[in-house]
Design an enzyme around this catalytic site. Structure first.
Site, PDB file in Angstrom:
ATOM      1  N   SER A   1      24.108  -5.064 -73.210  1.00 52.31           N
ATOM      2  CA  SER A   1      23.812  -3.904 -74.219  1.00 52.31           C
ATOM      3  C   SER A   1      23.874  -4.475 -75.633  1.00 52.31           C
ATOM      4  O   SER A   1      23.187  -5.506 -75.916  1.00 52.31           O
ATOM      5  CB  SER A   1      24.690  -2.794 -73.803  1.00 52.31           C
ATOM      6  OG  SER A   1      24.451  -1.661 -74.527  1.00 52.31           O
TER       7      SER A   1
ATOM      8  N   ASP B   1      16.678   1.234 -66.505  1.00 53.28           N
ATOM      9  CA  ASP B   1      17.561   1.454 -67.714  1.00 53.28           C
ATOM     10  C   ASP B   1      17.162   2.481 -68.511  1.00 53.28           C
ATOM     11  O   ASP B   1      16.095   2.611 -68.918  1.00 53.28           O
ATOM     12  CB  ASP B   1      17.459  -0.050 -68.311  1.00 53.28           C
ATOM     13  CG  ASP B   1      18.676  -0.012 -69.591  1.00 53.28           C
ATOM     14  OD1 ASP B   1      18.954   1.006 -69.805  1.00 53.28           O
ATOM     15  OD2 ASP B   1      18.936  -1.144 -69.908  1.00 53.28           O
TER      16      ASP B   1
ATOM     17  N   HIS C   1      21.280   0.679 -66.525  1.00 53.60           N
ATOM     18  CA  HIS C   1      21.797  -0.309 -67.801  1.00 53.60           C
ATOM     19  C   HIS C   1      23.103  -1.066 -67.438  1.00 53.60           C
ATOM     20  O   HIS C   1      23.232  -2.092 -67.905  1.00 53.60           O
ATOM     21  CB  HIS C   1      21.826   0.794 -68.945  1.00 53.60           C
ATOM     22  CG  HIS C   1      22.202   0.104 -70.236  1.00 53.60           C
ATOM     23  ND1 HIS C   1      21.460  -0.746 -71.002  1.00 53.60           N
ATOM     24  CD2 HIS C   1      23.258   0.096 -70.902  1.00 53.60           C
ATOM     25  CE1 HIS C   1      21.892  -1.024 -72.131  1.00 53.60           C
ATOM     26  NE2 HIS C   1      23.026  -0.708 -72.330  1.00 53.60           N
TER      27      HIS C   1
END
Lengths: 420, 420
Positions: free
Chosen positions: B235, B329, B363
């Protein structure tokens, strides 16, 4: 000076509203927010981001939302994308006669975090009234014999086609759709059958004679056009509606929204004949990534495939309108409508119409109702998945409401003229 | 009947599979297997699945399909990765990785129990321990210069390949992945960069010299191999990891999981260089039907803007880069950013990059068997955020990725030393 307009400010819930903002700077980014408090104080919100035109205007009938609760050109998006602040709450008007839902529309500066509800950078706001009854509609409490419900009559001295309105899920008396249908010219009986007044607290059996009483009551009423009545029904209500249409000759037109074509949970009884509930496999339920539970597979081995369980729909004399949400995750709605239609075809009957909506879920309601895609049913499950994708579900609600009225008018009014 | 439930091994590292079997059941009976875990704050996570015993009264999760529940089909570790919080938006994350495991209770009920709390007691239960550090792994709290974090060393003399582990906007110090990697033979520095000890409370800029200090610290450690280290990052951490790969020569192998190839939100500083950030356009956020927010389009819009200044110069990276992409995601448009970076490498004639894209993965790609965190509360935005992912695909992605990450680091960090 930024201004927000909406027309009409006060209307029936199934009427569209034209929302515009003016007096903005060219290409200004704004946020439109809608909020509503239901009768229990639960809050519902929606928002969308728009970019003003070169002339500093935003017109929801033409301009696309860039983001928020919906994307694209959706003039009524702020209404049908309303979401509960407390997850899983369903928006439902209880008192339909005396008050509308009030929706606050706000034009805001978007420079705030996404979910900052109490924005202080408010530019303009107004309040809309959304009513479930038109002026002049009367509501009559029904407490005759065993019957419990509410009869909604359109204004005027005419005769009106009669419709019985049946819901499913949690019992009680749900009136909002009946009030709306009466506002569109139908004498509509919102009928409770359990969990209301002195009716059984839990549904043990479906006594079709109770519903026959309701049909006779409606036909006896001086303002109701005969000789047949219609049914508008969803889910468990549609299961009952189908059973009524088969057993009761006075049913001329039956709208079945996302219902089964076999008996679920409680036996149906009519004049001594009992139809037993269909066996199911509860182990076939499944949770999605959010933990909401889909029940639509539990009849995979019985009602989905075996005709021994099916209602004898070919015995019904009236017409059917099947309304199917193809993303229904509560019951295998598309399969059941197709099975029922196949059975009619095999018996040489053409008394049906199918409206199948891709992307629509289980709870198909009147236009602009927010998609309720999961909620809790007391004693059954804390988080039942109804399904549906927001945008196609909204479109299905708009389209089906018009089709329902057309269908009911066609088969309830023309029978009378054909008798002359 | 003697119901028996075995889970082998009953105590293991969290990234190791467990074989679950039940015997002594009534033949062909449908039963419920439930897994429950309380995290360190007492939050309950649960999963359940329904299985049918064979004629010998046995169930073997490595061969038998779940009929329904939190997953369907043959998934021997499904009870682990499909666990969900009973309170919405909570994320399962082990904080103390050295002194205690996650304790999972496996319960077997001899009927289908699908409500949140079963009304009957389980017939048999088994406890399973999931550890985040292996025997002999050491943890050292690091406070060297500005560097704040925890260094995990495998047992033995070493030297070991060194890796810096970076998480994202969650802030603080997240250790569980570093400790698991250390249990596989790597020396891993879980590095905090904001909201931890005396580090800044909020991330206002990415000061690459801080990360350079961390890299130098790691390389100066007697138990860590020279001359290069690796980075594993997810991330926001992956954006920083990519910047480290671009500018720091000591970084020779970088894994970027679901990150951007641009500087986003806050500027990047390295010595005299200041890279301006590109800002996500929050007006493109979308409210998921659950009420949680998907940010994917906000970041996706960045791709349309030609902000070359903010793009990280991946062609300058001397080491190898592995991009891990979850195609579902919902936070960032991961695949698009990774492809942009790969295109940039190619157009400069560099073959240092590789991309692994996983359909259905979200994600938060974590070590194997970690429950899919589909949504959780994001403190920076003060709202729930959708991370995305389809449970089954996400679970198999996590298994595959973990193997690929270790292969990648072994290939590019572990050098055969020529002893002269």
């Amino acid at each position: 000076m930024a201004q927000l307009t909406a027309a009409p400010l006060s209307a029936l819930v199934d009427e569209p509203v034209h929302i515009r903002a003016t007096g903005l700077t060219p290409s200004q980014l704004v946020c439109l927010r809608a909020s509503l408090s239901d009768e229990k104080g639960n809050l519902f919100y929606s928002q969308a981001y728009y970019k003003a035109s070169d002339t500093g205007e935003v017109d929801l009938e033409m301009d696309p939302s860039l983001g928020g609760d919906f994307v694209g050109v959706h003039p009524m998006g702020l209404f049908w994308s309303l979401k509960p602040e407390t997850p899983l709450k369903r928006l439902m008007k209880r008192d339909v006669m005396n008050s509308p839902f009030q929706i606050q529309l706000k034009l805001c500066d978007p420079d705030v975090p996404i979910t900052n509800r109490d924005s202080s950078t408010l530019t303009a706001s107004l309040t809309l009234e959304r009513w479930y009854v038109a002026p002049g509609v009367t509501r009559i409490e029904v407490k005759e014999g065993r019957l419990r419900g509410a009869l909604f009559l359109p204004p005027g001295d005419n005769h009106f086609p009669g419709v019985i309105d049946l819901f499913g899920s949690g019992g009680g008396l749900i009136e909002f759709r009946a009030g709306l249908l009466a506002s569109r010219g139908f004498a509509t009986l919102a009928l409770a059958y359990w969990g209301y007044d002195d009716l059984p607290r839990q549904l043990r059996e479906v006594d079709i004679e109770y519903f026959e009483e309701a049909v006779n009551f409606l036909l006896r009423h001086p303002k109701v056009l005969g000789p047949g009545v219609g049914i508008l029904s969803i889910c468990k209500g549609a299961e009952i509606g189908l059973s009524m249409a088969i057993n009761l000759k006075q049913i001329s037109a039956t709208v079945l929204i996302n219902g089964p074509n076999f008996v679920i949970s409680n036996p149906h009884v009519y004049r001594g004949e009992v139809s037993q509930p269909t066996p199911y496999s509860i182990e076939l339920i499944s949770s999605n990534a959010l933990g909401f539970v889909a029940f639509h597979r539990v009849y995979e081995q019985t009602g989905d495939v075996d005709s021994q369980y099916f209602f004898p729909i070919e015995k019904a004399q009236g017409h059917f309108l099947f309304i199917v949400g193809e993303e229904d995750k509560n019951i295998n709605s598309k399969c059941y409508a197709q099975q029922a239609i196949e059975q009619l075809r095999r018996n040489g009957k053409e008394n049906w119409t199918l409206l199948s909506y891709p992307g629509a879920g289980h709870l198909i309601e009147p236009p602009y109702s927010p998609l309720c895609y999961a909620s809790r049913i007391p004693y059954v499950h804390p988080n039942i998945l109804w399904g549906g994708d927001v945008i196609p579900h909204a479109a299905a609600q708009e389209h089906s409401w018009k089709e329902i009225q057309k269908f009911l008018r066609e088969h309830l009014i023309s029978t009378r003229t054909s008798q002359l | 009947k003697m119901f028996q439930l075995t889970a082998t091994p009953s105590s293991a590292l969290a990234d190791e599979p467990v074989a679950i079997r039940a015997t002594g059941l009534p033949p062909s009976k449908v039963v419920t297997l439930q897994a429950s875990l309380k995290d360190e704050k007492g939050n309950l996570f649960q999963s359940r699945a329904f299985y049918r015993a064979n004629k010998a009264g046995e169930i073997d999760l490595e061969q038998d399909p779940a009929l329904g529940g939190d997953y369907v089909g043959v998934h021997s570790m499904g009870l682990f990765w499909s666990m969900k919080p009973t309170v919405a938006f909570q994320r399962l994350l082990k904080r103390d990785v050295m002194n205690s495991p996650f304790c999972i209770t496996l319960d077997l009920y001899d009927s289908v129990c699908f409500k949140d709390s079963a009304t009957v007691p389980p017939r048999v239960s088994q406890m399973v321990q999931r550890w985040f550090s292996g025997p002999g792994v050491q943890r050292k709290q690091i406070r060297e210069g500005r560097v704040r974090g925890a260094l995990f060393l495998p047992p033995g003399e070493g030297p070991f390949p060194g890796i810096i582990d970076l998480f994202g906007n969650i802030g603080g110090l997240v250790e569980f992945r570093a400790s698991l990697l250390a249990s596989s033979g790597f020396a891993v520095l879980a590095l905090a960069y904001f909201a931890y000890e005396d580090l800044p409370e909020k991330l206002l800029e990415v000061d690459l010299e801080y990360f350079e200090e961390a890299a130098s610290f790691l390389l100066s450690h007697p138990k860590i191999q020279r001359p290069g280290i690796g980075v594993i990052s997810v991330s926001k951490g992956a954006e920083i990891g990519l910047a480290m790969a671009c500018y720091l020569k000591q970084v020779v192998a970088t894994v970027c999981i679901n990150g951007c190839n641009m500087v986003v939100e806050v500027p990047l500083r390295y010595r005299d260089l200041v890279v301006p950030p590109i800002l996500p356009a929050l007006e493109y956020s979308q409210v998921h039907m659950s009420g949680a927010v998907s940010l994917q389009r906000c970041f996706g819009e960045l791709l349309n803007k030609s902000n070359h200044q903010s793009v990280l110069p991946v062609e300058k990276a001397e080491g190898k880069i592995l991009f891990i992409v979850g195609e579902n995601d919902e936070c960032i448009h991961s695949r698009a950013f990774a492809e942009r970076a790969m295109d940039q490498l190619r157009s400069h004639g560099r073959s240092t990059g590789r991309m692994l894209a996983y359909p259905g993965a979200g994600h938060l790609i974590e070590p194997p068997y970690a429950p899919l965190c589909f949504w959780s509360w994001q403190h920076k935005l003060a709202c729930p955020v959708v991370w995305g992912g389809d449970p089954v695909a996400h679970a198999s992605t996590q298994e595959h990725v973990w193997g690929e990450i270790q292969k990648f680091f072994r290939q590019h960090l572990v050098k055969t030393t020529n002893k002269l």
